[in-house]
Design a protein around this motif. Structure first.
Motif, PDB file in Angstrom:
ATOM      1  N   ARG A   2       0.823  -1.191   0.000  1.00 31.63           N
ATOM      2  CA  ARG A   2       0.000   0.000   0.000  1.00 31.63           C
ATOM      3  C   ARG A   2       0.857   1.240   0.000  1.00 31.63           C
ATOM      4  O   ARG A   2       1.989   1.249   0.457  1.00 31.63           O
ATOM      5  N   ALA A   3       0.295   2.345  -0.466  1.00 24.73           N
ATOM      6  CA  ALA A   3       0.991   3.624  -0.401  1.00 24.73           C
ATOM      7  C   ALA A   3       1.101   4.047   1.039  1.00 24.73           C
ATOM      8  O   ALA A   3       0.245   3.755   1.863  1.00 24.73           O
ATOM      9  N   LEU A   4       2.191   4.779   1.312  1.00 26.26           N
ATOM     10  CA  LEU A   4       2.534   5.082   2.686  1.00 26.26           C
ATOM     11  C   LEU A   4       1.623   6.102   3.315  1.00 26.26           C
ATOM     12  O   LEU A   4       1.281   6.005   4.476  1.00 26.26           O
ATOM     13  N   ALA A   5       1.214   7.094   2.576  1.00 24.72           N
ATOM     14  CA  ALA A   5       0.676   8.292   3.196  1.00 24.72           C
ATOM     15  C   ALA A   5      -0.788   8.218   3.574  1.00 24.72           C
ATOM     16  O   ALA A   5      -1.358   9.204   3.982  1.00 24.72           O
ATOM     17  N   VAL A   6      -1.446   7.094   3.429  1.00 21.95           N
ATOM     18  CA  VAL A   6      -2.868   7.039   3.682  1.00 21.95           C
ATOM     19  C   VAL A   6      -3.197   6.084   4.796  1.00 21.95           C
ATOM     20  O   VAL A   6      -2.424   5.213   5.173  1.00 21.95           O
ATOM     21  N   ALA A   7      -4.416   6.235   5.322  1.00 22.14           N
ATOM     22  CA  ALA A   7      -4.782   5.539   6.539  1.00 22.14           C
ATOM     23  C   ALA A   7      -4.886   4.034   6.362  1.00 22.14           C
ATOM     24  O   ALA A   7      -4.759   3.294   7.335  1.00 22.14           O
ATOM     25  N   THR A   8      -5.121   3.549   5.142  1.00 23.48           N
ATOM     26  CA  THR A   8      -5.276   2.114   4.967  1.00 23.48           C
ATOM     27  C   THR A   8      -4.008   1.349   5.281  1.00 23.48           C
ATOM     28  O   THR A   8      -4.043   0.141   5.497  1.00 23.48           O
ATOM     29  N   ALA A   9      -2.863   2.026   5.292  1.00 25.53           N
ATOM     30  CA  ALA A   9      -1.605   1.348   5.618  1.00 25.53           C
ATOM     31  C   ALA A   9      -1.468   1.122   7.116  1.00 25.53           C
ATOM     32  O   ALA A   9      -0.685   0.283   7.550  1.00 25.53           O
ATOM     33  N   ILE A  10      -2.241   1.843   7.920  1.00 30.63           N
ATOM     34  CA  ILE A  10      -2.023   1.796   9.356  1.00 30.63           C
ATOM     35  C   ILE A  10      -2.355   0.433   9.932  1.00 30.63           C
ATOM     36  O   ILE A  10      -1.684  -0.064  10.830  1.00 30.63           O
ATOM     37  N   GLY A  68       7.325   1.757   6.255  1.00 33.97           N
ATOM     38  CA  GLY A  68       7.391   3.202   6.229  1.00 33.97           C
ATOM     39  C   GLY A  68       6.462   3.825   7.243  1.00 33.97           C
ATOM     40  O   GLY A  68       6.832   4.784   7.949  1.00 33.97           O
ATOM     41  N   GLU A  69       5.249   3.314   7.328  1.00 31.40           N
ATOM     42  CA  GLU A  69       4.316   3.803   8.341  1.00 31.40           C
ATOM     43  C   GLU A  69       4.847   3.532   9.738  1.00 31.40           C
ATOM     44  O   GLU A  69       4.674   4.339  10.659  1.00 31.40           O
ATOM     45  N   GLN A  70       5.536   2.414   9.888  1.00 27.83           N
ATOM     46  CA  GLN A  70       6.160   2.086  11.175  1.00 27.83           C
ATOM     47  C   GLN A  70       7.171   3.155  11.580  1.00 27.83           C
ATOM     48  O   GLN A  70       7.212   3.589  12.735  1.00 27.83           O
ATOM     49  N   VAL A  71       7.972   3.588  10.621  1.00 25.63           N
ATOM     50  CA  VAL A  71       8.966   4.625  10.904  1.00 25.63           C
ATOM     51  C   VAL A  71       8.279   5.903  11.373  1.00 25.63           C
ATOM     52  O   VAL A  71       8.720   6.557  12.327  1.00 25.63           O
ATOM     53  N   LEU A  72       7.182   6.271  10.718  1.00 28.01           N
ATOM     54  CA  LEU A  72       6.469   7.484  11.110  1.00 28.01           C
ATOM     55  C   LEU A  72       5.890   7.346  12.515  1.00 28.01           C
ATOM     56  O   LEU A  72       5.908   8.308  13.299  1.00 28.01           O
ATOM     57  N   GLN A  73       5.386   6.172  12.848  1.00 26.21           N
ATOM     58  CA  GLN A  73       4.826   5.966  14.177  1.00 26.21           C
ATOM     59  C   GLN A  73       5.918   5.976  15.244  1.00 26.21           C
ATOM     60  O   GLN A  73       5.721   6.497  16.342  1.00 26.21           O
ATOM     61  N   GLU A  74       7.058   5.428  14.919  1.00 28.40           N
ATOM     62  CA  GLU A  74       8.155   5.363  15.892  1.00 28.40           C
ATOM     63  C   GLU A  74       8.809   6.725  16.109  1.00 28.40           C
ATOM     64  O   GLU A  74       9.339   7.002  17.188  1.00 28.40           O
ATOM     65  N   GLY A  75       8.789   7.564  15.080  1.00 27.50           N
ATOM     66  CA  GLY A  75       9.376   8.885  15.201  1.00 27.50           C
ATOM     67  C   GLY A  75      10.858   8.823  15.535  1.00 27.50           C
ATOM     68  O   GLY A  75      11.609   7.981  15.031  1.00 27.50           O
ATOM     69  N   SER A  88      10.288   3.861  -5.139  1.00 26.10           N
ATOM     70  CA  SER A  88      10.643   5.184  -4.631  1.00 26.10           C
ATOM     71  C   SER A  88       9.555   5.922  -3.857  1.00 26.10           C
ATOM     72  O   SER A  88       9.893   6.768  -3.008  1.00 26.10           O
ATOM     73  N   PRO A  89       8.251   5.699  -4.094  1.00 29.76           N
ATOM     74  CA  PRO A  89       7.251   6.511  -3.390  1.00 29.76           C
ATOM     75  C   PRO A  89       7.366   6.494  -1.877  1.00 29.76           C
ATOM     76  O   PRO A  89       7.187   7.541  -1.233  1.00 29.76           O
ATOM     77  N   VAL A  90       7.662   5.350  -1.278  1.00 30.00           N
ATOM     78  CA  VAL A  90       7.766   5.316   0.180  1.00 30.00           C
ATOM     79  C   VAL A  90       8.930   6.170   0.660  1.00 30.00           C
ATOM     80  O   VAL A  90       8.848   6.836   1.708  1.00 30.00           O
ATOM     81  N   LEU A  91      10.018   6.211  -0.084  1.00 30.99           N
ATOM     82  CA  LEU A  91      11.152   7.053   0.275  1.00 30.99           C
ATOM     83  C   LEU A  91      10.799   8.528   0.152  1.00 30.99           C
ATOM     84  O   LEU A  91      11.195   9.348   0.994  1.00 30.99           O
ATOM     85  N   GLU A  92      10.050   8.875  -0.878  1.00 26.22           N
ATOM     86  CA  GLU A  92       9.626  10.258  -1.043  1.00 26.22           C
ATOM     87  C   GLU A  92       8.711  10.684   0.103  1.00 26.22           C
ATOM     88  O   GLU A  92       8.774  11.819   0.581  1.00 26.22           O
ATOM     89  N   SER A  93       7.858   9.775   0.549  1.00 24.20           N
ATOM     90  CA  SER A  93       6.981  10.111   1.668  1.00 24.20           C
ATOM     91  C   SER A  93       7.773  10.330   2.946  1.00 24.20           C
ATOM     92  O   SER A  93       7.526  11.279   3.694  1.00 24.20           O
ATOM     93  N   LEU A  94       8.737   9.466   3.215  1.00 24.39           N
ATOM     94  CA  LEU A  94       9.583   9.648   4.396  1.00 24.39           C
ATOM     95  C   LEU A  94      10.368  10.954   4.309  1.00 24.39           C
ATOM     96  O   LEU A  94      10.551  11.653   5.314  1.00 24.39           O
ATOM     97  N   ARG A  95      10.825  11.289   3.113  1.00 26.54           N
ATOM     98  CA  ARG A  95      11.535  12.556   2.931  1.00 26.54           C
ATOM     99  C   ARG A  95      10.614  13.731   3.237  1.00 26.54           C
ATOM    100  O   ARG A  95      10.998  14.684   3.946  1.00 26.54           O
TER     101      ARG A  95
END
Length: 337
Positions: A2-10, A68-75, A88-95
């Motif tokens: 799934r794409a990183l930036a949306v809620a369905t990945a959570i 990627g979502e894990q990284v955002l949650q862990e901060g 590349s999209p997940v890397l762009e989102s993390l960036r």
């Protein structure tokens, strides 16, 4: 995937949390790698790096969007030092979320700039090319579509196989939206839904077409080569057709790696990224069974692969493919996810 930036990945990320809930290494000679890349290729790269360097790599694998979502949650408390993605999209989102640290200039310089982050926050490592797999017994070459935009034509009803939940599929949507507009990308998805059969992944699409259960389907080239390596030449009843230059389907997807801004082992992490794009690291990729293209100039791809110079894929910079959220939103809108 799934794409990183949306809620369905959570939801998927919650499962990943339970699997990855462990402290990061406190040793300066150990780094933690979150990898969404092929496990066997990653294992070969890690083993070779550890043999050349005094750093140990703890690998935690999973779906790249969930990681990627894990990284955002862990901060800032994330145990990860390096993030290695399939696309590349997940890397762009993390960036975009400020989670990445700059990559050393010498590492970036090893790979043509168009394959890496425009901001220098991640480096391209390998690539794959979008292609069409088809079964000649089901569909003659003269009846193949001349553009990826024709895949949803009524004549392919009941013949088309595709995997809309694959991370590989999202850059294709993004490329169509970039070249022909989001309205055309949405219409294309609606056409695919009307005529095609949805499968969970590209491995299944490849097998279905090779077995003659479906006639054709969009995949990345390496799925076909991996199946041929598994079955042998006599087991292959399908073939690949690359989309013509300039077509949105003529797309090169980039796998890349980055260092987390929260990493406490940046020096070792930088050395790992430098290895990935070194001649030795790139040869390791070329010799693996992933059948991806090494991006370092002068390193030849695996035998049997069509040289990139002959395919001449459309050069859509990875940054222009976005973070995957736009593609996923379109898929959700038309009911594919």
């Amino acid at each position: 995937m799934r794409a990183l930036a949306v809620a369905t990945a959570i939801g998927a990320a919650a499962l990943t949390t339970s699997l990855l809930a462990a402290c990061g290494s406190s040793s300066p000679n150990t780094i933690v790698l979150y990898s969404g890349q092929h496990e066997q290729t990653t294992a070969k790269l890690v083993a070779r790096f550890e043999a050349l360097d005094h750093v140990k790599v703890e690998v935690r694998t999973g779906d790249e969007a969930s990681l990627g979502e894990q990284v955002l949650q862990e901060g800032a408390a994330s145990p990860a030092d390096v993030f290695y993605s399939e696309n590349s999209p997940v890397l762009e989102s993390l960036r975009e979320h400020g989670r990445l640290a700059p990559v050393e200039a010498s590492t970036l310089a090893a790979i043509p700039a168009r394959y890496s982050s425009a901001q220098g926050d991640w480096v391209g490592v390998s690539a794959r090319v979008s292609a069409l797999i088809y079964n000649p017994a089901r569909l003659g070459s003269t009846k193949l579509p001349t553009s990826v935009l024709e895949l949803g034509a009524p004549r392919f009803r009941g013949k088309l196989a595709f995997a809309p939940s694959e991370t590989d599929f999202q850059p294709l949507i993004a490329a169509i939206a970039r070249i022909d507009g989001s309205a055309r990308a949405e219409r294309w998805l609606r056409e695919l839904r009307a005529v095609g059969t949805v499968y969970p992944d590209n491995e299944t699409v490849t097998t279905q077409v090779n077995d003659g259960q479906s006639a054709l389907g969009p995949i990345n080239h390496y799925y076909w080569f991996r199946l041929r390596a598994e079955l042998g030449a006599t087991g292959m009843h399908s073939t690949l057709r690359y989309f013509p230059p300039g077509d949105p389907g003529d797309l090169l997807d980039v796998s890349g790696a980055a260092i987390l801004a929260s990493s406490s082992h940046r020096a070792a992490a930088q050395r790992f990224l430098a290895f990935l794009v070194s001649a030795e690291g790139q040869r390791t990729i070329a010799r693996s069974d992933s059948y991806e293209y090494p991006l370092r100039p002068g390193v030849a791809a695996a035998p049997g692969l069509v040289p990139l110079a002959q395919i001449r894929p459309t050069q859509v910079p990875p940054a222009e493919l976005g973070d995957g959220s736009g593609a996923l939103a379109l898929e959700q809108k038309v009911g594919l996810l």
